[in-house]
Design an enzyme around this catalytic site. Structure first.
Site, short mmCIF file in Angstrom:
data_model
loop_
_atom_site.label_atom_id
_atom_site.label_comp_id
_atom_site.label_asym_id
_atom_site.label_seq_id
_atom_site.Cartn_x
_atom_site.Cartn_y
_atom_site.Cartn_z
N GLU A 175 29.59 23.27 0.10
CA GLU A 175 29.30 21.93 -0.40
C GLU A 175 28.88 21.90 -1.87
O GLU A 175 27.74 21.52 -2.20
CB GLU A 175 28.22 21.26 0.46
CG GLU A 175 28.61 21.11 1.93
CD GLU A 175 27.65 20.22 2.71
OE1 GLU A 175 26.63 19.79 2.16
OE2 GLU A 175 27.95 19.94 3.88
N GLU A 379 31.05 22.67 9.59
CA GLU A 379 29.75 22.09 10.01
C GLU A 379 30.00 20.72 10.61
O GLU A 379 30.73 19.90 10.05
CB GLU A 379 28.80 21.88 8.82
CG GLU A 379 28.09 23.09 8.35
CD GLU A 379 27.13 22.79 7.20
OE1 GLU A 379 26.56 21.68 7.14
OE2 GLU A 379 26.97 23.68 6.35
C1 FCB Z 1 24.79 20.03 5.05
C2 FCB Z 1 24.31 21.41 4.64
C3 FCB Z 1 23.54 22.15 5.69
C4 FCB Z 1 22.64 21.22 6.50
C5 FCB Z 1 23.43 20.02 6.98
C6 FCB Z 1 22.63 19.08 7.84
O1 FCB Z 1 24.89 19.23 3.92
O2 FCB Z 1 25.41 22.22 4.27
O3 FCB Z 1 22.81 23.18 5.08
O4 FCB Z 1 21.54 20.85 5.76
O5 FCB Z 1 23.95 19.32 5.89
#
Ligand code: FCB
Length: 473
Positions: A175, A379
Site C-alpha cells: 500500500e 488483504e
Molecule cells: C491496511 C494495512 C494493514 C491493516 C489494514 C486494516 O491498510 O495494510 O496493515 O492496517 O489496513
C-alpha cells in the site's frame, strides 16, 4: 445495499484446486521486541511515541510479542490449515540505519520463520516494506529523498540473497498509497508530515523503489518465485453530474498514479495536470519510468470499502474518507474540490462501509484493464468489537463479512478473473497503526495482558474454508 443481498452469501461455492487461502500480518503490527538483536528504530517507533499520534498513546513496543512467539504462531497457522502466510520484513532489523552491512541476527529471524513455514507446508509470501522505514533514513528526508529508493534496492538484494532460495512470493511494497499520502500528506501515519508536494514526491520514490527492488531481487534469488506488489486500489463511485469528474480525479491520484508507472511505464497525463499547482514533478528523472516498469507475476489487491464522491460546491461540510482519521489534513493533493459522501451502511468497527460488490467490481475492472495479469487478494477482513464469552469469541459479524467477500471473489472468478487466492487480514489482533490496539481484525484473539491466543469462531470458519476450499455456512 449489500448486506441484504443474498447474492453475496454463497455458502457451498467451491474455489479452484490451486486457490490459495492464507493470512496476512505486518512486522511492526505484531513483532514487538523493538530494541532486540540489533534492530534500529523505525518511523513507527518514533511516531507512536509522539504524544497524541496514536489512540491512547499505544505503541508497537510489545505488540503480539510475535518475535518471541513465532514458533507457536506458526503452529497456530498450521492448525488453521492455512496454505500461505503473508508477513513483512522489518527493514530496521536487517539494516538498523537503513544502509550498510546486514545485521545477521535480523536475517536469521526471518530465515527461521521461512524454514518454520516450509516445515509446516505453508507457503511464504514476504513483503519487503510494510511501512517501518528506518528512522535514520527519515532523518535524511525519508521517501522525499530519492536516495531512499536506492537504499531500498540494496536492502532488497540483502534479503533476496539470504532468503531467495525459499521465499515463494516476493512483494515489494504494501500500500504505497498509505506510505505517501497518509505518511506525508495528511500526516495521520508515520512520519506525520502534512505536505501535498512531499506526498507526491514520496509517490514517485516509492514507485522507483518498487522497480529497483524487483531488479535487485531478480539478480540474486536462486529459486523461481513470483514477484508482486500490493496496492490498496480504491473503488470510487460518483454521485450526480459531477460524479464522473470526481471519480476520474480520485482514481488518478489513488490508483493510476501507481498502476501507470508500474504496469504501463508512464504517469497519467491527467494526474500530472490535476497536481500541477502542487508540484512540477521535476523529481521524475529521465529513465526512471523504465526502471519502475518491471514485469510482475501477480498483482496484490487489498480491499476494505468503497468511496462515493462528487465535486464540492462549497455548500456542505466535507468528509474525509481515507477511513483512518477524519480530522486530519487532506491525503488527496490536487483533488481539493472533491467531496467524499457518507456511505450507506452497514459498517465495521473502523466505520468502513461493508460492500462486497466493490471487491467484485475492482477485480473485474483490473482484469479487463490487465487481462494477462493474475490477481491475488492480499488483504481483506474486518474489525468488530469482539467479546469473550465463556472462553469463546462468537464473531458472527466477521464470519458474515468474510463469507460475503469470498462470495464476491468467487463471482469475479466466474466472470473470468484470474484470481489466485485470498489472504485474510489478519491472522491475529494487532497494533492497528493510529488506532493502536482498539481495533481487532484477527481471526485469532490476542489477550494483550497475557499474550494468550484464542481462535475465534471466524478462525474455525477459515479453517474449514482452507481445508475444503468451499465457502462454509
Ligand atoms: C491496511 C494495512 C494493514 C491493516 C489494514 C486494516 O491498510 O495494510 O496493515 O492496517 O489496513
Amino acid at each position: 445495499m449489500t448486506q441484504d443481498n443474498d447474492d453475496y452469501r454463497g455458502a457451498g461455492l467451491e474455489f479452484p484446486p490451486a486457490f490459495v487461502i492464507g493470512s496476512a500480518t505486518a512486522s511492526y503490527q505484531i513483532e514487538g521486541a523493538v530494541r532486540e538483536d540489533g534492530r534500529g528504530p523505525s518511523i513507527w517507533d518514533t511516531f507512536s511515541h509522539t504524544p497524541g499520534a496514536t489512540l491512547n498513546g499505544d505503541t508497537g513496543d510489545v505488540a503480539d510479542d510475535h518475535y518471541h512467539r513465532w514458533e507457536s504462531d506458526l503452529d497456530l497457522m498450521a492448525d488453521l490449515g492455512l496454505h500461505a502466510y503473508r508477513f513483512s520484513i522489518a527493514w530496521p532489523r536487517i539494516q538498523a540505519e537503513g544502509r550498510g552491512a546486514p545485521n545477521r541476527a535480523g536475517l536469521d529471524f526471518y530465515s527461521r520463520l521461512v524454514d518454520g513455514l516450509l516445515a509446516r507446508g505453508i507457503s511464504p509470501t514476504a513483503t519487503l516494506y510494510h511501512w517501518d522505514l528506518p528512522q535514520a533514513l527519515e532523518d535524511g528526508g525519508g521517501w522525499r529523498n530519492r536516495d531512499t529508493a536506492l537504499r531500498f534496492a540494496e536492502y532488497a538484494a540483502i534479503v533476496g540473497e539470504a532468503l531467495g532460495d525459499r521465499v515463494a512470493t516476493w512483494t515489494t511494497l504494501n500500500e504505497p498509497w498509505c506510505s505517501a499520502y497518509l505518511g506525508y500528506g495528511s500526516g495521520v501515519h508515520a512520519p506525520g508530515v502534512r505536505d501535498g508536494a512531499a506526498a507526491l514526491t514520496a509517490v514517485h520514490h516509492l514507485n522507483l523503489a518498487h522497480g529497483l527492488a524487483l531488479s535487485a531481487l531478480r539478480e540474486v534469488v536462486s529459486n523461481t518465485p513470483a514477484y508482486s506488489v500490493t496496492l490498496n486500489l480504491q473503488v470510487v463511485r460518483g454521485e450526480g453530474d459531477t460524479g464522473p469528474e470526481a471519480v476520474r480525479k480520485i482514481d488518478g491520484i489513488a490508483n493510476r498514479v501507481f498502476l501507470g508507472p508500474m504496469l504501463e511505464g508512464a504517469y497519467p497525463q491527467d494526474v500530472l495536470d490535476d497536481t500541477a499547482a502542487v508540484t512540477d514533478w521535476s523529481f521524475v528523472r529521465p529513465g526512471d519510468l523504465d526502471l519502475i516498469r518491471q514485469p510482475i507475476d501477480v498483482l496484490g489487491v487489498n480491499y476494505y470499502f468503497t468511496n462515493l464522491v462528487l465535486l464540492w460546491d462549497g455548500s456542505s461540510s466535507r468528509q474525509a474518507a481515507d477511513g483512518h482519521n477524519p480530522s486530519a489534513g487532506s491525503p488527496w493533493p490536487g483533488s481539493e474540490d472533491v467531496e467524499f459522501l457518507p456511505q450507506p451502511g452497514p459498517y465495521t468497527d473502523m466505520g468502513w462501509n461493508i460492500a462486497p460488490d466493490g471487491l467484485e467490481e475492482l477485480l473485474v475492472s483490473l482484469s479487463q484493464r490487465y487481462p494477462e495479469l493474475p490477481l491475488m487478494v492480499t488483504e481483506n477482513g474486518a474489525a468488530f468489537p469482539d467479546r469473550v464469552v465463556d472462553g469463546r469469541v462468537h464473531d458472527a459479524s466477521r464470519i458474515d463479512y468474510l463469507r460475503r467477500h469470498l462470495t464476491a471473489a468467487h463471482r469475479a472468478i466466474a466472470r473470468g478473473v484470474d484470481l489466485r487466492g485470498y489472504y485474510v487480514w489478519s491472522l491475529m489482533d494487532n497494533f492497528e497503526w493510529a488506532y493502536g490496539y482498539s481495533k481487532r481484525f484477527g481471526i485469532v484473539r490476542v489477550d494483550y495482558e497475557t499474550q494468550e491466543r484464542l481462535v475465534k469462531d471466524s478462525g474455525q470458519w477459515v479453517h474449514e474454508l482452507a481445508t475444503t476450499r468451499r465457502i462454509p455456512e
